[in-house]
Design a protein around this motif. Structure first.
Motif, PDB file in Angstrom:
ATOM      1  N   ALA A  23       0.831  12.700  -4.841  1.00 29.05           N
ATOM      2  CA  ALA A  23      -0.150  13.661  -5.028  1.00 29.05           C
ATOM      3  C   ALA A  23      -0.942  13.806  -6.712  1.00 29.05           C
ATOM      4  O   ALA A  23      -2.505  13.908  -5.694  1.00 29.05           O
ATOM      5  CB  ALA A  23      -0.559  15.293  -4.026  1.00 29.05           C
ATOM      6  N   LEU A  24      -0.511  14.061  -7.036  1.00 27.76           N
ATOM      7  CA  LEU A  24      -0.920  14.688  -8.542  1.00 27.76           C
ATOM      8  C   LEU A  24      -1.596  13.591  -8.708  1.00 27.76           C
ATOM      9  O   LEU A  24      -2.843  13.103  -9.990  1.00 27.76           O
ATOM     10  CB  LEU A  24       0.168  14.801  -9.563  1.00 27.76           C
ATOM     11  CG  LEU A  24      -0.553  15.241 -11.163  1.00 27.76           C
ATOM     12  CD1 LEU A  24      -1.387  16.067 -11.321  1.00 27.76           C
ATOM     13  CD2 LEU A  24       1.008  15.403 -11.840  1.00 27.76           C
ATOM     14  N   LEU A  25      -0.931  11.940  -9.256  1.00 25.21           N
ATOM     15  CA  LEU A  25      -1.708  11.157  -9.366  1.00 25.21           C
ATOM     16  C   LEU A  25      -2.622  10.352  -8.977  1.00 25.21           C
ATOM     17  O   LEU A  25      -3.651   9.845  -9.446  1.00 25.21           O
ATOM     18  CB  LEU A  25      -0.460   9.797  -9.163  1.00 25.21           C
ATOM     19  CG  LEU A  25      -0.595   8.885 -10.174  1.00 25.21           C
ATOM     20  CD1 LEU A  25      -0.588   8.694 -11.460  1.00 25.21           C
ATOM     21  CD2 LEU A  25       0.786   7.643  -9.341  1.00 25.21           C
ATOM     22  N   ARG A  26      -2.597  10.205  -7.362  1.00 25.72           N
ATOM     23  CA  ARG A  26      -3.623  10.341  -6.648  1.00 25.72           C
ATOM     24  C   ARG A  26      -5.085  11.123  -7.468  1.00 25.72           C
ATOM     25  O   ARG A  26      -5.818  10.297  -6.883  1.00 25.72           O
ATOM     26  CB  ARG A  26      -3.096  10.854  -5.053  1.00 25.72           C
ATOM     27  CG  ARG A  26      -4.531  10.622  -4.272  1.00 25.72           C
ATOM     28  CD  ARG A  26      -3.744  11.236  -2.756  1.00 25.72           C
ATOM     29  NE  ARG A  26      -5.540  11.327  -1.931  1.00 25.72           N
ATOM     30  CZ  ARG A  26      -5.484  10.105  -1.291  1.00 25.72           C
ATOM     31  NH1 ARG A  26      -5.346   8.827  -1.263  1.00 25.72           N
ATOM     32  NH2 ARG A  26      -6.868  10.391  -0.271  1.00 25.72           N
ATOM     33  N   GLU A  27      -4.435  12.846  -7.375  1.00 23.70           N
ATOM     34  CA  GLU A  27      -5.960  13.125  -7.855  1.00 23.70           C
ATOM     35  C   GLU A  27      -6.620  13.064  -9.257  1.00 23.70           C
ATOM     36  O   GLU A  27      -8.319  13.360  -9.424  1.00 23.70           O
ATOM     37  CB  GLU A  27      -5.200  14.649  -8.514  1.00 23.70           C
ATOM     38  CG  GLU A  27      -5.808  15.465  -7.481  1.00 23.70           C
ATOM     39  CD  GLU A  27      -5.083  17.007  -7.267  1.00 23.70           C
ATOM     40  OE1 GLU A  27      -5.507  17.404  -8.648  1.00 23.70           O
ATOM     41  OE2 GLU A  27      -4.212  17.720  -6.060  1.00 23.70           O
ATOM     42  N   LEU A  28      -5.729  12.534  -9.941  1.00 17.77           N
ATOM     43  CA  LEU A  28      -5.810  11.968 -11.298  1.00 17.77           C
ATOM     44  C   LEU A  28      -6.663  10.736 -11.609  1.00 17.77           C
ATOM     45  O   LEU A  28      -8.034  10.493 -11.932  1.00 17.77           O
ATOM     46  CB  LEU A  28      -4.524  11.731 -12.969  1.00 17.77           C
ATOM     47  CG  LEU A  28      -4.132  13.164 -12.476  1.00 17.77           C
ATOM     48  CD1 LEU A  28      -2.414  12.402 -13.325  1.00 17.77           C
ATOM     49  CD2 LEU A  28      -4.605  14.079 -13.821  1.00 17.77           C
ATOM     50  N   VAL A  29      -6.655   9.688 -10.258  1.00 18.01           N
ATOM     51  CA  VAL A  29      -6.644   8.335 -10.512  1.00 18.01           C
ATOM     52  C   VAL A  29      -8.572   9.102  -9.589  1.00 18.01           C
ATOM     53  O   VAL A  29      -9.312   7.670  -9.911  1.00 18.01           O
ATOM     54  CB  VAL A  29      -5.969   7.129  -9.151  1.00 18.01           C
ATOM     55  CG1 VAL A  29      -6.083   6.247  -8.447  1.00 18.01           C
ATOM     56  CG2 VAL A  29      -4.502   7.188 -10.494  1.00 18.01           C
ATOM     57  N   LEU A  30      -8.615   9.540  -8.594  1.00 20.18           N
ATOM     58  CA  LEU A  30      -9.653   9.437  -7.913  1.00 20.18           C
ATOM     59  C   LEU A  30     -10.512  10.422  -8.524  1.00 20.18           C
ATOM     60  O   LEU A  30     -11.959   9.884  -8.988  1.00 20.18           O
ATOM     61  CB  LEU A  30      -9.469  10.815  -6.212  1.00 20.18           C
ATOM     62  CG  LEU A  30      -8.718   9.932  -4.960  1.00 20.18           C
ATOM     63  CD1 LEU A  30      -8.395  10.777  -4.416  1.00 20.18           C
ATOM     64  CD2 LEU A  30      -9.443   8.755  -4.673  1.00 20.18           C
ATOM     65  N   PRO A  73      -1.873   5.320   1.407  1.00 22.34           N
ATOM     66  CA  PRO A  73      -2.802   6.712   2.174  1.00 22.34           C
ATOM     67  C   PRO A  73      -2.282   8.236   2.137  1.00 22.34           C
ATOM     68  O   PRO A  73      -1.589   7.856   0.985  1.00 22.34           O
ATOM     69  CB  PRO A  73      -1.730   6.648   3.956  1.00 22.34           C
ATOM     70  CG  PRO A  73      -0.889   5.390   3.790  1.00 22.34           C
ATOM     71  CD  PRO A  73      -0.668   4.820   1.490  1.00 22.34           C
ATOM     72  N   ALA A  74      -3.438   8.685   2.527  1.00 26.34           N
ATOM     73  CA  ALA A  74      -3.693  10.369   1.348  1.00 26.34           C
ATOM     74  C   ALA A  74      -2.586  11.285   2.442  1.00 26.34           C
ATOM     75  O   ALA A  74      -1.876  12.131   1.409  1.00 26.34           O
ATOM     76  CB  ALA A  74      -5.310  10.529   1.586  1.00 26.34           C
ATOM     77  N   ARG A  75      -2.251  11.582   4.032  1.00 21.38           N
ATOM     78  CA  ARG A  75      -1.445  11.923   4.094  1.00 21.38           C
ATOM     79  C   ARG A  75       0.040  11.316   3.712  1.00 21.38           C
ATOM     80  O   ARG A  75       0.036  10.885   3.385  1.00 21.38           O
ATOM     81  CB  ARG A  75      -1.538  11.623   5.531  1.00 21.38           C
ATOM     82  CG  ARG A  75      -2.584  12.457   6.777  1.00 21.38           C
ATOM     83  CD  ARG A  75      -2.526  12.439   8.409  1.00 21.38           C
ATOM     84  NE  ARG A  75      -0.747  11.773   8.774  1.00 21.38           N
ATOM     85  CZ  ARG A  75      -1.039  10.938   9.772  1.00 21.38           C
ATOM     86  NH1 ARG A  75      -1.877  10.503  10.321  1.00 21.38           N
ATOM     87  NH2 ARG A  75       0.226  10.541  10.111  1.00 21.38           N
ATOM     88  N   SER A  98       0.727  -0.731  -0.083  1.00 26.40           N
ATOM     89  CA  SER A  98      -0.117   0.072   0.071  1.00 26.40           C
ATOM     90  C   SER A  98       0.981   1.750  -0.017  1.00 26.40           C
ATOM     91  O   SER A  98       0.166   2.427  -0.281  1.00 26.40           O
ATOM     92  CB  SER A  98      -0.982  -0.333   1.336  1.00 26.40           C
ATOM     93  OG  SER A  98      -0.166   0.349   2.145  1.00 26.40           O
ATOM     94  N   SER A  99       2.260   1.460   0.155  1.00 24.39           N
ATOM     95  CA  SER A  99       2.913   2.124   0.737  1.00 24.39           C
ATOM     96  C   SER A  99       2.821   2.742   1.702  1.00 24.39           C
ATOM     97  O   SER A  99       3.279   3.943   2.228  1.00 24.39           O
ATOM     98  CB  SER A  99       2.812   2.896  -0.637  1.00 24.39           C
ATOM     99  OG  SER A  99       4.180   4.010  -0.556  1.00 24.39           O
ATOM    100  N   GLY A 100       2.056   2.466   2.770  1.00 24.33           N
ATOM    101  CA  GLY A 100       1.623   2.974   3.885  1.00 24.33           C
ATOM    102  C   GLY A 100       3.463   3.408   4.556  1.00 24.33           C
ATOM    103  O   GLY A 100       3.796   2.196   4.656  1.00 24.33           O
ATOM    104  N   MET A 101       3.524   4.058   5.536  1.00 20.54           N
ATOM    105  CA  MET A 101       5.089   3.918   6.798  1.00 20.54           C
ATOM    106  C   MET A 101       4.862   3.970   7.621  1.00 20.54           C
ATOM    107  O   MET A 101       3.873   4.699   8.350  1.00 20.54           O
ATOM    108  CB  MET A 101       4.890   5.125   5.332  1.00 20.54           C
ATOM    109  CG  MET A 101       6.776   5.736   6.417  1.00 20.54           C
ATOM    110  SD  MET A 101       7.594   7.226   5.423  1.00 20.54           S
ATOM    111  CE  MET A 101       6.837   8.004   5.624  1.00 20.54           C
ATOM    112  N   TYR A 102       4.860   2.847   8.251  1.00 16.83           N
ATOM    113  CA  TYR A 102       5.223   3.181  10.019  1.00 16.83           C
ATOM    114  C   TYR A 102       6.135   4.856  10.096  1.00 16.83           C
ATOM    115  O   TYR A 102       7.102   5.269   9.427  1.00 16.83           O
ATOM    116  CB  TYR A 102       5.817   2.134  10.159  1.00 16.83           C
ATOM    117  CG  TYR A 102       5.818   0.933  10.633  1.00 16.83           C
ATOM    118  CD1 TYR A 102       4.624   1.043  11.530  1.00 16.83           C
ATOM    119  CD2 TYR A 102       5.487  -0.424   9.919  1.00 16.83           C
ATOM    120  CE1 TYR A 102       3.938  -0.249  12.120  1.00 16.83           C
ATOM    121  CE2 TYR A 102       4.461  -1.339  10.285  1.00 16.83           C
ATOM    122  CZ  TYR A 102       4.160  -1.072  11.761  1.00 16.83           C
ATOM    123  OH  TYR A 102       3.764  -2.112  11.563  1.00 16.83           O
TER     124      TYR A 102
END
Ligand SMILES: Cc1ncc(COP(=O)(O)O)c(C=O)c1O
Length: 395
Positions: free
Chosen positions: A304-311, A320-322, A167-171
């Motif tokens: 962040a840009l890619l996330r927008e394009l995908v959403l 995760p968004a943060r 997921s690329s989530g980070m501890y």
């Protein structure tokens, strides 16, 4: 585009492979720097021209020197990192240091860990380890609170991924290390998915052990993994999985009791992967030259840009968004994603698809915004004209 990014994009000329496709796959295979070919050729030239003298004059110093280059990226001192063929071996060497039959025997990690790490530790149950795998709530975020709760006075080691491959989530590594140290446990951080894209300060964070490889964000190819050991811990670790280069005097060929090297080289075992060390150097040099802080700034903007394009396309984002909670990849899914992904790879938009995650797409320092837009345009096109065949991706 941030003002600073022009320098990063200027490195594109050093990566001939970027002209052959759109590389959004640094979480699995970083783009090959042209210099990797030159360094590989240097290795075979030394072999051909200098024979056995190559070992002392070039090959052993090259292994040490790459360890030191990696150390700089990890934020640890030179001489504290040794090179090994892969992460599985690094984990197994560390596991072989512990005697689980006495007192502390608990090993704690989460179910989003990379599978190979799980396999190594799960098998330690045969040697008496009490392996506790904490479950993630959503398959995206690391289950930090549950992990911290599970770390107690019986815990020996917490072998977790810093950034999760799925997921690329980070501890927040510091929180985990703080908790582990409060009860006398050690943390082994797998930084394969963070080194080279997320700034690391492992010494400052008090990290005990860390490992990773060169294949992904380091753009270094396979075979050159690494293991860091905290310098004040190293002499307490005596790996059972060992070999002559881990000996204090390998060339004494001493048949008496094992005398380990005083530094991280005690973990190195047998003959090291020299050709891979040569190839890998090229990528690590670029990362070190650019600086991971700058790579991270660009990565945050582009993810962040890619996330927008995908959403905007109504997909489910499984990252995760943060900013401070994610690494360098955006994962997203929708029904039918796997077939579309395969067609995109056929069109040389390199990325991958993983079950329970979807498409994994990673801009790196060499990625342009135009490439990201071309990727989503191609994705739209494939969805409008779906390919006939279906099946499973192999890598
Ligand atoms: C977090 C993580 N650890 C380890 C590995 C691989 O381990 P190994 O070097 O043993 O193949 C990967 C991916 O290949 C990974 O994403």
């Amino acid at each position: 585009m941030l003002a600073d990014e022009a320098d990063l994009l200027a490195t594109r000329t050093e990566f001939p492979t970027l002209a052959k496709g759109v590389h959004l796959i640094a979480h699995s295979l970083g783009a090959m720097p042209g210099r990797a070919r030159e360094y590989s050729a240097r290795f075979v030239d030394e072999w051909e021209n200098e024979s056995i003298a190559a070992w002392g004059e070039h090959w052993l110093p090259a292994v040490r020197s790459l360890g030191d280059l990696v150390a700089g990226i990890l934020g640890v001192a030179p001489g504290t990192v040794c090179m090994l063929p892969n992460v599985s071996i690094a984990q197994a060497v560390v596991a072989s240091c512990f005697d689980f039959s006495r007192g502390r025997n608990k090993v704690v990690y989460d179910d989003l860990n990379f599978s190979t790490v799980h396999y190594v530790w799960q098998q330690q149950a045969r040697r008496g380890a009490d392996v506790v795998v904490v479950k993630s709530e959503d398959g995206i975020h690391p289950p930090t609170e549950k992990l911290l709760e599970a770390i107690d006075e019986r815990t020996l080691l917490v072998p977790i991924s810093h950034v999760l491959f799925r997921s690329s989530g980070m501890y927040d590594a510091r929180r985990v290390i703080e908790r582990a140290h409060a009860v006398g446990a050690l943390v082994m951080l797998d930084v394969y998915q963070s080194a080279g894209t997320v700034p690391l300060r492992l010494a400052e964070w008090g990290c005990d052990l860390a490992c990773g490889g060169s294949v992904k964000w380091a753009c270094g190819g396979p075979g050159a993994a690494y293991l860091y050991v905290r310098p004040d811990l190293v002499e307490t670790l005596e790996p059972m999985t060992t070999g002559w280069f881990g000996h204090a005097e390998p060339f004494a060929f001493d048949m008496g009791p094992m005398r380990y090297a005083k530094d991280a080289w005690r973990m190195i075992g047998g003959t090291m992967p020299v050709p891979a060390v040569y190839t890998a150097r090229a990528g690590w040099e670029v990362i070190a030259r650019l600086g991971v802080e700058r790579i991270r700034a660009k990565s945050l903007r582009q993810t962040a840009l890619l996330r927008e394009l995908v959403l905007a396309r109504g997909f489910t984002v499984n990252t995760p968004a943060r900013d401070d909670a994610r690494g360098g990849t955006v994962c997203f899914d929708w029904p039918g994603a796997e077939g579309v992904s395969r067609e995109l790879v056929r069109r040389r938009f390199f990325h991958d698809y993983r079950p329970r995650c979807g498409l994994r797409v990673s801009p790196h320092f060499y990625t342009t915004d135009d490439e990201l837009r071309a990727f989503v345009d191609a994705l739209d096109d494939v969805r409008r004209h779906p390919p006939a065949e279906t099946g499973r991706a192999s890598y």
